[in-house]
Structures are given as structure tokens and as C-alpha cells.
Design a protein around this motif. Structure first.
Motif, PDB file in Angstrom:
ATOM      1  N   HIS A 132       0.930  -1.391  -0.096  1.00  0.00           N
ATOM      2  CA  HIS A 132      -0.096  -0.052   0.116  1.00  0.00           C
ATOM      3  C   HIS A 132       0.718   1.491  -0.026  1.00  0.00           C
ATOM      4  O   HIS A 132       0.331   2.262   0.208  1.00  0.00           O
ATOM      5  N   GLU A 165      -0.229   3.701  -2.883  1.00  0.00           N
ATOM      6  CA  GLU A 165      -1.454   4.250  -2.574  1.00  0.00           C
ATOM      7  C   GLU A 165      -1.469   5.288  -1.422  1.00  0.00           C
ATOM      8  O   GLU A 165      -2.134   6.347  -1.650  1.00  0.00           O
ATOM      9  N   ARG A 166      -0.783   5.114  -0.508  1.00  0.00           N
ATOM     10  CA  ARG A 166      -0.488   5.993   0.604  1.00  0.00           C
ATOM     11  C   ARG A 166       0.377   7.114   0.577  1.00  0.00           C
ATOM     12  O   ARG A 166      -0.052   8.140   1.191  1.00  0.00           O
ATOM     13  N   SER A 167       1.166   7.314  -0.400  1.00  0.00           N
ATOM     14  CA  SER A 167       2.127   7.955  -0.877  1.00  0.00           C
ATOM     15  C   SER A 167       1.702   9.183  -1.942  1.00  0.00           C
ATOM     16  O   SER A 167       2.075  10.146  -1.897  1.00  0.00           O
ATOM     17  N   CYS A 168       0.976   8.779  -2.845  1.00  0.00           N
ATOM     18  CA  CYS A 168       0.252   9.574  -3.720  1.00  0.00           C
ATOM     19  C   CYS A 168      -0.368  10.898  -3.427  1.00  0.00           C
ATOM     20  O   CYS A 168      -1.489  10.879  -2.625  1.00  0.00           O
ATOM     21  N   GLU A 195      -1.922  13.121  -4.837  1.00  0.00           N
ATOM     22  CA  GLU A 195      -3.319  13.363  -5.411  1.00  0.00           C
ATOM     23  C   GLU A 195      -4.312  12.481  -5.260  1.00  0.00           C
ATOM     24  O   GLU A 195      -5.338  12.534  -5.645  1.00  0.00           O
ATOM     25  N   ASN A 196      -4.003  11.368  -4.393  1.00  0.00           N
ATOM     26  CA  ASN A 196      -5.041  10.282  -3.904  1.00  0.00           C
ATOM     27  C   ASN A 196      -5.469   9.796  -5.238  1.00  0.00           C
ATOM     28  O   ASN A 196      -6.772   9.302  -5.172  1.00  0.00           O
ATOM     29  N   ALA A 204      -5.794   3.498  -6.398  1.00  0.00           N
ATOM     30  CA  ALA A 204      -6.710   3.043  -5.492  1.00  0.00           C
ATOM     31  C   ALA A 204      -6.361   1.462  -5.740  1.00  0.00           C
ATOM     32  O   ALA A 204      -5.912   0.959  -6.799  1.00  0.00           O
ATOM     33  N   SER A 238      -4.258   3.550 -11.461  1.00  0.00           N
ATOM     34  CA  SER A 238      -4.194   5.152 -11.284  1.00  0.00           C
ATOM     35  C   SER A 238      -5.372   5.724 -11.875  1.00  0.00           C
ATOM     36  O   SER A 238      -5.668   5.497 -13.229  1.00  0.00           O
ATOM     37  N   LYS A 297      -7.156  12.241 -11.704  1.00  0.00           N
ATOM     38  CA  LYS A 297      -6.380  12.689 -10.643  1.00  0.00           C
ATOM     39  C   LYS A 297      -5.072  12.756 -10.791  1.00  0.00           C
ATOM     40  O   LYS A 297      -4.224  13.741 -10.168  1.00  0.00           O
ATOM     41  N   CYS A 298      -4.356  11.743 -11.463  1.00  0.00           N
ATOM     42  CA  CYS A 298      -2.931  11.620 -11.566  1.00  0.00           C
ATOM     43  C   CYS A 298      -2.254  12.875 -12.459  1.00  0.00           C
ATOM     44  O   CYS A 298      -2.916  13.232 -13.363  1.00  0.00           O
ATOM     45  N   CYS A 301       5.144   7.439  -7.107  1.00  0.00           N
ATOM     46  CA  CYS A 301       4.357   5.937  -6.785  1.00  0.00           C
ATOM     47  C   CYS A 301       5.524   5.032  -7.343  1.00  0.00           C
ATOM     48  O   CYS A 301       6.132   4.026  -6.905  1.00  0.00           O
TER      49      CYS A 301
END
Length: 768
Positions: free
Chosen positions: A712, A715-718, A720-721, A724, A737, A741-742, A748
Motif C-alpha cells: 500500500h 496508494e498512501r504516498s500519492c 493526489e490520492n 486505488a 491510477s 487525478k494523476c 509511486c
């Protein structure tokens, strides 16, 4: 004169070698060079003569950057034309091209003379400059220049003579002198499209005529065109271009992009074919179609070092991932997809080349992949749900033959294995010392194969008649007879030699073959080490192992034999075998009352019909392991190798048989090893030997190279969230991705410890 021809027939000397030869010649005192080049780069500079003498080069067929960084005291004459970057960064040399020059001639020149006897390409004279401590660079062109000539020129003198250029609208090309802030440009003939925002055109003054008149003879003589002196000396046809002074330049407000594109962009210019957008302004940080880079989750796209090194392609990092998820039985079963011998081969006799390149070795020691195989000896897989209704015969019950049988029985074929020995297992049963391979492990794995439905026919030797009978009764046949005929070199006295494979078979069958007190083993491969161990088991007091080359056996096998007291000697070339020992080629004597040879084996193939090709004792195969219509092979019958090599080849042979019987095309599966630079070992704690867990708990140390460990972190480091984690109906997870949003930042990919995320250039078209 130093002459050099860089092309010898079809063999072309590299640029590196040519420049090295020139440098060595200059260092030796040479001053005159005649170079017949063939496109090599950077000929002529920078060079220093050890005594300060001038250097002269006559060059034919040079590549790019002839005279690059050329120094004062060097003269280069190019017969014919030259490609791009003639005189790039010239620092004082005289460079003459008697033909055309490519793009960016005199680019960044700071001193010296560059004379072109033809035309010069795009951006010639660009970024010329002048250090006031030295004479300015001078760039003369006989004919004309390409577009963007003399852009950002800040010093020096350029002369474009316009000879034989009447057909061109401008002898300076399109958009000349853009950004010019210094220096002087003289030209003769027509010129249009000069950047009026940067420069002004003036008629010649007396000092200008004096300069051109005084330099013209040197230029024309250098390019071998003195006869046109009079034609070029009508000074009324010449003009001078000088940059605008600061106070002369426009003081308009900062140019806005939209008006520039819509009102001032050159119609049908060099960018018109790519300028197809709505003129909207795109920010540096953006999402969707305008991202520069796109992250892609490439799980298991690359092979980890352990999988890449394993010829059976066993994905050990996937096993450890399953253990990490608590799917213990599934992890133990996974290896059976690739081999029926995880305990016997992976856990016992294999040298475990998978562990040699383990990324974890950079921290402490390799992950314990070999031992992990022993955990799979008692599990099994489900039988095929739907029988194929076709049958395959396998001749030979060794590692290769039984792997073919295992793979095909699981696909739904009826499989029968014919073995001449009373027991199945081939060399695993007959040759490998019991000390290396526990009998109960092999017995359990043979039982698993039989319980899957494979029919074993022991004590069934196959001759030509039997082979014809088998071939007629089955839909396909696989020949996997292994190598069971020991090789013996016919030295004088060779009849005294015992074949290593026969010796080891005698031990495993309980015949206790006799040996003397002093045993010599010829051959220091793994088979030789097995023979040495067997000799000690049979009562030898000392064993000497000899070879013509460095011992090829695995380090642990050599260490075991040496611990028993054996001596390894190499290089040793045998000359004669006597009752007392061996005489070597250098007439040394090695004492031995029993001589065992273990230098390889060849398969028994006499039962095969004519027409099947045998080369050097082994079968010659096509790319799909086929040796005849419906007949395939694998293992030592093709070439000698390790047990894991036989298993890997048997996998491919089984796939080829399946494709043949199903009427599809067989394709060899290839692997790409993951780049170690994609992995981040800094996330993993270093363990001391006393901290290393057991093999089934080693998932805590496994880096899971190339296969997502579901940590994870991406996921936790992006920021822009955008990432998923999704779960499919089959229970498998995937990280995705979101393009909306990316922003393509690459965090990542940078943070992933396993090298799963890759950043690719965004190739999505902006317009339909």
C-alpha cells in the motif's frame, strides 16, 4: 606523413579507436596526417603537439563534429563535404571544408577560422562568441546557409558570399539572426526574413571593404577557388548585418502567447504541421491527457533475479507473497505448477542458482528458496477436470520424462511412462547419493506423480521394435532417456577405468562396488564430487580428483568432498592409465589403485528409427523440441545439464506436445530480468545470520522483486490520492491510477520497493 585508412574491406574502425591512434601519433611527434575516414566523429581536436609544432590534417569522409574544440596550431582540410557541427566550439584552429557543410557549422565557435567551400546547413553560425582576450572567430561560407543561421550570435565575424545562390530568396535562409546580440555578418546577394527585431542591415563602409578584400584571397585559396576572386569583389553587392543596440530595441510589453501564435507565427512555417490545438494554456502540473508521463502498474511484468536464473522459471517471490497473505497451502502448491520435484531437486540436489543473484544478498544473505522446496513435498494438485481423450507415451522415467508426464497429466492427457530400470526416478533414484537426496523425499514425490494418474511401466527397455509399437499406439511420444552411457577417453590403459555413472548406480542399488585405498576421480564436476563421496562410502582412504580445468562443481559440493579429505588437482591432463595410477602429460605420477571417470554421459538412442538426427551423441531438436512428426524430447537426451535444466526443458516440451495435439502454435516463453535500479532495498532491515527465519517465514526478508507485495505504499504516498486498490472476482488485487487525478509526478514509481510501477511517456493523442 601519417596515413590511415579507417575501412578494411567491410570492417570499419570505431571512432574511439581512430581518435586513440591519432592521439598516440601526436604524442609520438607526428605533425602531418592523411585520414581516409568512414564517418568517424570529432577528427582533429582538441590536440596538442608535445613540442608545440603545428598539426595538419587532410581528411576524407569525416563524420560529425570535424574540428570540434580545435585548438590554435591545428589546420584541417576536408576534401569534399562534411556532416553536422563542423568547427563546433572551435578554439583557434583553421578548418577548411572544400564542399558543403551540414547543420550547425561553426556552432559556438570562439576563435579561429572556419571556411566552407559550398553551402552550410541550418543554424550555422549560431551562438558564435568572442572572448576579448583572443582574436574573434571568423566563419566564411562560399554559397549560402540554411534557416535560423546566426541565431543568438554574440560575437565574431561571419561572411556569406552568396556564390551560385541566385535561385534562393535568401542566402541566409529563413529567420536568420534571431536573438543576435553581437558580432558582424557580411552577405552578398538576396536576403529576406532577417529578424528586424534583433538586427539592422547596412551598406559596407571602408573598413568593412578593407576586411573582406584583405581576407578574400586566404579564403578562396583555402577552398581551392581563387578563379572567382573578381566575381566576389563587387562590393556594391555586399551588405553588413549588425545587432541593434539596447536602446534601439522595441520596448513593448511582454509578448503574450495567444497573440503570438494567432497573429505573428510564421504561416506555413516549420512548426505549422504540428500546431493543431485550441490555443488553450496548459499548466505545468496537469492531469489526464496533458500529463507528460503516465504510471503503469506492471505487476509480474519483469522476472525477479531468482526466477530469471531458475531454468524452471519458478516464481519464488510469488510463493513468499502467498505466505505473506497467510495462504500457506496455496504457496506450497504453487511450485507444483512448474515442477513435480520441489523437495528432491529444489530442496536437495539443485545448486540453487536462483539464490546466487538474489537481491537480498546485497543486505545479508539470499532468501532460502532451496529449503522452501522441501515444504512442498507432501502437497498435491487437483486432477484435470476434463480429460482430453488423447494419450502420450514418455520414454524415460527421470527428471525430464516425469516432468513432461506431470505437466501433461494435469492438462487431461492419458500418460504412460516407460522405464528400463526397476524403479522410476532416473538419476535421482539411480545415481544421486542418498546423502544428498533422502529416499523418502523422492519416494513421496514419485507417488504424487503416480497418484495423479500417470501409468508407470518399469522394467520395460525400448528397442526399435518397441518404439514403433509405442509410436503407433499413442498420439504423441516424448523421448527423455537421459544420459546413462559414461564417456571414456581411449588413453593407454583405459580398460582399467570405472565409469562414474556405473559406480554410483552400483552404490544406490546396494551392490557395494569395491574400491582400492587410493582412488582417482577424473572430472571435477558435480558428478565427480558424487563419485568421490561414493568412494569414501565404499572404504577409500584417500581420493584425488583431477580435471583439465578449474573444477565446475558447486562450491558446497567441493567443500563437502574436501572435508572428507579429498585432494583436488587442476589442470591435469591424463597421458596413460596404469595399474598403479595415472601418468600425466608432463610425466608426473598420481597414485591410485582405482580410477573412476566422471566427465559426462551420452544418452542411449539406438532404439530410434533412421531419419532422426543425432549430433555428437545427442538429439538435434527444432525450436519446439520436436525430432519427428509427433515425437518430442527434453533433458540430457538433447544436451547435458542440471536437474533443473531438464525440468525447465521438459516444461517447454510438454507445452509443445500440448500445442501439437490441440492444433495450436507453440510459442517459447521468454523472460526479462528486472533492472536492479528499480528496486528499493533501503526499506528492508538487515538481518544477522542468527536473525534469519526459517524458509517458510522468510517472506519477511523477501523483497518480492517485480511482484507486488501489496504494501500500500504507493496508494498512501500519492499526493493526489490518484491510486486505488481494487479486488477482482477471482480474489486477485490490482492497483489502478486514476487519470483524472494523476499528475504524472512519479512518486509511486520512486517509492515502490518492488519495482512494480513504471512511468511511461504519455502517448495518448491530444486531438482525434
Amino acid at each position: 606523413m601519417f596515413k590511415l585508412k579507417s575501412l578494411d574491406g567491410s570492417q570499419r574502425m570505431s571512432t574511439q579507436d581512430l581518435l586513440q591512434i591519432i592521439n598516440e601519433a601526436v604524442a609520438a611527434g607526428e605533425t602531418e596526417f592523411h585520414i581516409e575516414a568512414s564517418g568517424q566523429h570529432d577528427i582533429g581536436g582538441p590536440l596538442w603537439h608535445p613540442e608545440g609544432k603545428d598539426l595538419n590534417f587532410l581528411v576524407k569522409n569525416p563524420g560529425q563534429r570535424v574540428g570540434s574544440m580545435c585548438l590554435e596550431g591545428t589546420q584541417i582540410i576536408v576534401e569534399g563535404s562534411a556532416s553536422a557541427d563542423v568547427g563546433w566550439l572551435n578554439a583557434g584552429g583553421k578548418i577548411v571544408v572544400r564542399g558543403d557543410a551540414g547543420d550547425t557549422a561553426a556552432h559556438c565557435a570562439a576563435s579561429g577560422n572556419i571556411f566552407i567551400g559550398g553551402r552550410a546547413g541550418t543554424r550555422s553560425g549560431s551562438l558564435m562568441k568572442h572572448d576579448p582576450l583572443y582574436a574573434p572567430p571568423e566563419f566564411w561560407v562560399l554559397k549560402n546557409c540554411g534557416s535560423f543561421s546566426f541565431e543568438f550570435m554574440s560575437g565574431g565575424i561571419a561572411v556569406v558570399c552568396g556564390y551560385d545562390s541566385e535561385k534562393f530568396e535568401s542566402v541566409l535562409g529563413d529567420r536568420s539572426c534571431v536573438g543576435m546580440v553581437g558580432g558582424t555578418l557580411y552577405f552578398r546577394g538576396n536576403a529576406s526574413g532577417i529578424s528586424e527585431k534583433d538586427v539592422k542591415i547596412r551598406p559596407l563602409e571602408e573598413e568593412d571593404i578593407a576586411y573582406l578584400d584583405g581576407k578574400m584571397d586566404d579564403f578562396l585559396t583555402s577552398i581551392a577557388r581563387p578563379e572567382i576572386r573578381a566575381e566576389l569583389s563587387n562590393w556594391s553587392e555586399w551588405y553588413k548585418v549588425i545587432p541593434l543596440k539596447y536602446e534601439e530595441r522595441s520596448k513593448t510589453s511582454q509578448t503574450k502567447i495567444l497573440p503570438f501564435r494567432t497573429e505573428e507565427w510564421v504561416p506555413n512555417g516549420i512548426f505549422s504541421d504540428v500546431l493543431r490545438d485550441d490555443f488553450s494554456v496548459i499548466g505545468l502540473v496537469t492531469t489526464g491527457v496533458y500529463r507528460q508521463r503516465v504510471p503503469v502498474w506492471e505487476n509480474a511484468y519483469y522476472a525477479s533475479p531468482c526466477e530469471f536464473n531458475c531454468t524452471a522459471s519458478i516464481p519464488s517471490q510469488r510463493r513468499y507473497n502467498l505466505l505473506r497473505e497467510g495462504k500457506v497451502e496455496e504457496a506450497y502448491k504453487l511450485v507444483l505448477e512448474y515442477t513435480p520435484f520441489p523437495g528432491s531437486v529444489c530442496g536437495a540436489v539443485c545448486p540453487n542458482v536462483c539464490m546466487e543473484d538474489c537481491t537480498r544478498k546485497n543486505l545479508d544473505i539470499s532468501v532460502q528458496i532451496g529449503e522452501l522446496g522441501t515444504y512442498s513435498k507432501d502437497v498435491t494438485l487437483d486432477k484435470a477436470a476434463v480429460p482430453k481423450g488423447k494419450s502420450v507415451a514418455v520414454i524415460g522415467g527421470g527428471a525430464a520424462g516425469l516432468t513432461v508426464a506431470w505437466q501433461l497429466i494435469r492438462k487431461g492427457y492419458d500418460i504412460t511412462v516407460f522405464e528400463s530400470d526397476e524403479k522410476m526416478g532416473g538419476k535421482l533414484e539411480q545415481v544421486i547419493p542418498r546423502s544428498r537426496l533422502p529416499q523418502q523425499t523422492l519416494a513421496a514425490e514419485l507417488k504424487r506423480i503416480k497418484d495423479m494418474g500417470v501409468v508407470f511401466k518399469n522394467n520395460t527397455p525400448v528397442d526399435r521394435e518397441k518404439f514403433s509399437e509405442i509410436r503407433a499406439a499413442y498420439d504423441a511420444v516424448v523421448v527423455a532417456t537421459g544420459g546413462h552411457k559414461g564417456r571414456v577417453i581411449p588413453w593407454p590403459g583405459h580398460e582399467r577405468i570405472v565409469k562414474g555413472i556405473d559406480f554410483l548406480k552400483g552404490i544406490n542399488k546396494g551392490k557395494s562396488p569395491k574400491v582400492g585405498k587410493h582412488v582417482i576421480v577424473i572430472g571435477c564436476g558435480n558428478s565427480g564430487m558424487d563419485a568421490a563421496v561414493g568412494a569414501y562410502q565404499m572404504g577409500a582412504e584417500h581420493v584425488t580428483c583431477i580435471d583439465v580445468q578449474r573444477p565446475a562443481a558447486d562450491d558446497k559440493e567441493i567443500a563437502h568432498v574436501e572435508d572428507l579429505g579429498a585432494t583436488l588437482m587442476w589442470p591435469v591432463v591424463t597421458k596413460e592409465v596404469t595399474a598403479e595410477g595415472i601418468i600425466t602429460q608432463d610425466n608426473q605420477f598420481i597414485k591410485g589403485d582405482t580410477i573412476i571417470i566422471a566427465i559426462g554421459e551420452v544418452p542411449e538412442l539406438e532404439f530410434l528409427p533412421e531419419g532422426i538426427v543425432i549430433e555428437k551423441g545427442h538429439l538435434k531438436v527444432a525450436g519446439d523440441y520436436r525430432i519427428a512428426e509427433g515425437v518430442y524430447t527434453a533433458g540430457d537426451a538433447v544436451k547435458p545439464g542440471r536437474m533443473v535444466d531438464a525440468i525447465g526443458a521438459a516444461q517447454q516440451a510438454a507445452a509443445a506436445v500440448d500445442a501439437y495435439l490441440m492444433g495450436t502454435t507453440y510459442q517459447l516463453q521468454t523472460k526479462t530480468k528486472i533492472d536492479k535500479n528499480r528496486l528499493s532495498t533501503a526499506y528492508f532491515k538487515k538481518c544477522h545470520t542468527c536473525d534469519v527465519p526459517k524458509a517458510d517465514d522468510d517472506h519477511l526478508r523477501c523483497i518480492s522483486c517485480g511482484t507486488c507485495r501489496d504494501c500500500h505504499m504507493c496508494e498512501r504516498s500519492c499526493p493526489e490520492n490518484a491510486i486505488a486498490r481494487t479486488l477482482g472476482s477471482d480474489g486477485n488485487f490490482e492497483y489502478i491510477s486514476n487519470a483524472n487525478k494523476c499528475i504524472g509526478c512519479g512518486i509511486c514509481a520512486g517509492i515502490c520497493p518492488c519495482g512494480i510501477w513504471s512511468m511511461h511517456a504519455n502517448k495518448q493523442p491530444i486531438h482525434a
